[in-house]
Design a protein around this motif. Structure first.
Motif, PDB file in Angstrom:
ATOM      1  N   THR A 160       4.107  -0.856   1.254  1.00  0.00           N
ATOM      2  CA  THR A 160       4.530  -1.403   2.547  1.00  0.00           C
ATOM      3  C   THR A 160       5.764  -0.675   3.047  1.00  0.00           C
ATOM      4  O   THR A 160       5.869  -0.339   4.237  1.00  0.00           O
ATOM      5  CB  THR A 160       4.823  -2.910   2.427  1.00  0.00           C
ATOM      6  N   VAL A 164       5.518   1.243   6.617  1.00  0.00           N
ATOM      7  CA  VAL A 164       6.338   0.816   7.754  1.00  0.00           C
ATOM      8  C   VAL A 164       7.276   1.931   8.188  1.00  0.00           C
ATOM      9  O   VAL A 164       7.425   2.215   9.383  1.00  0.00           O
ATOM     10  CB  VAL A 164       7.132  -0.459   7.398  1.00  0.00           C
ATOM     11  N   LYS A 165       7.920   2.585   7.224  1.00  0.00           N
ATOM     12  CA  LYS A 165       8.857   3.668   7.546  1.00  0.00           C
ATOM     13  C   LYS A 165       8.154   4.779   8.322  1.00  0.00           C
ATOM     14  O   LYS A 165       8.673   5.277   9.332  1.00  0.00           O
ATOM     15  CB  LYS A 165       9.466   4.228   6.257  1.00  0.00           C
ATOM     16  N   PHE A 203       5.467  -5.507  12.643  1.00  0.00           N
ATOM     17  CA  PHE A 203       6.563  -4.764  12.003  1.00  0.00           C
ATOM     18  C   PHE A 203       7.597  -5.720  11.418  1.00  0.00           C
ATOM     19  O   PHE A 203       8.014  -5.587  10.261  1.00  0.00           O
ATOM     20  CB  PHE A 203       7.241  -3.836  13.017  1.00  0.00           C
ATOM     21  N   SER A 206       6.238  -7.520   8.310  1.00  0.00           N
ATOM     22  CA  SER A 206       6.070  -6.622   7.161  1.00  0.00           C
ATOM     23  C   SER A 206       7.402  -6.136   6.613  1.00  0.00           C
ATOM     24  O   SER A 206       7.525  -5.843   5.426  1.00  0.00           O
ATOM     25  CB  SER A 206       5.202  -5.419   7.550  1.00  0.00           C
ATOM     26  N   TRP A 207       8.423  -6.067   7.467  1.00  0.00           N
ATOM     27  CA  TRP A 207       9.745  -5.585   7.044  1.00  0.00           C
ATOM     28  C   TRP A 207      10.647  -6.718   6.578  1.00  0.00           C
ATOM     29  O   TRP A 207      11.794  -6.504   6.238  1.00  0.00           O
ATOM     30  CB  TRP A 207      10.390  -4.832   8.201  1.00  0.00           C
TER      31      TRP A 207
END
Length: 259
Positions: A160, A164-165, A203, A206-207
């Motif tokens: 993840t 995401v990054k 986002f 997930s972050w």
């Protein structure tokens, strides 16, 4: 430029060499947005990089301030204006840079080029980069699915993190979002896509930014604790040349009440 408790001239005297072409201050101090905890970022433009890799980018405590020293080949910085991935960072930095030393006028010319920068010529490369990132992150998707199926936390979290990054960078580059400050990286991308969009909501969840999953305050506090404990764990491995920076950072954590 006058900086509290830091003599700019003393810094220039210590970094002066025949290879130095020019010096500029970038970051929060160049934008007038500094705070008590801001470091002072010096970009040192040279025609030859220091031989020691460590000396090309390092941190120092001078006059009670954390100072960042980054050595850059002038031609390499100029080429950043032709690379969409690098340009989103380089252009705003060069535009805001406060020039302290410019031996032959080349730094002034570079800054003029940044002010005249036009994103349109880089859009095809930016589109290509975004597509490559989406393709590349297929591996992270497979890892996440595998981790969820197996109930394996580490697999899910690591994949993840990477996904995401990379998706954030794909959006930033494809849209040509000029990052005026790394502190605003997440804000600028969310604003561009739309704060209420499904993408931004995905986002944030997930972050770990969704209020139902985790608060950023607790995550930030935990990160400070993690740094402190890691520094203690590897205390014997920290070389003397890094000791001053680490100790002063630990002091700030303690003074702020997070120890």
């Amino acid at each position: 430029m006058a900086l509290p408790n830091l003599s700019v001239q003393s810094v220039l005297d210590q970094i002066e060499s025949p290879n130095v072409i020019g010096v500029g201050i970038v970051g929060s101090y160049s934008r007038g947005q500094e705070s008590r905890y801001s470091d002072v970022d010096f970009d040192i433009f040279v025609n030859k990089l220091p031989e020691d890799q460590y000396d090309r980018y390092t941190l120092r405590y001078w006059d009670g301030k954390l100072v960042s020293l980054k050595y850059t080949l002038l031609e390499d910085e100029r080429s950043a204006l032709t690379d969409p991935r690098r340009a989103i960072w380089a252009v705003p930095g060069l535009r805001a840079m406060k020039i302290l030393l410019d031996k032959d006028g080349s730094l002034t010319e570079l800054q003029k080029a940044a002010h005249a920068f036009d994103w349109s010529s880089l859009q095809p490369l930016a589109d290509e980069y975004a597509g490559e990132q989406v393709m590349g992150c297929a591996e992270e998707v497979h890892k996440i699915l595998n981790g969820l199926t197996r109930g394996h936390e580490s697999t899910v979290l690591y994949a993840t993190w990477g996904l995401v990054k990379n998706m954030l960078e794909a959006v930033a580059v494809q849209r040509g979002i000029l990052i005026i400050s790394e502190n605003r990286y997440f804000d600028l991308i969310q604003d561009s896509v739309g704060r209420d969009s499904k993408w931004t909501k995905a986002f944030r969840t997930s972050w770990g930014l969704d209020s139902t999953s985790s608060q950023y305050q607790s995550r930030g506090t935990a990160a400070l604790t993690l740094y402190r404990l890691t520094a203690a764990m590897y205390d014997e491995l920290i070389p003397e040349k890094h000791r001053d920076v680490v100790n002063n950072t630990l002091r700030l954590i303690q003074e702020a009440g997070y120890a």
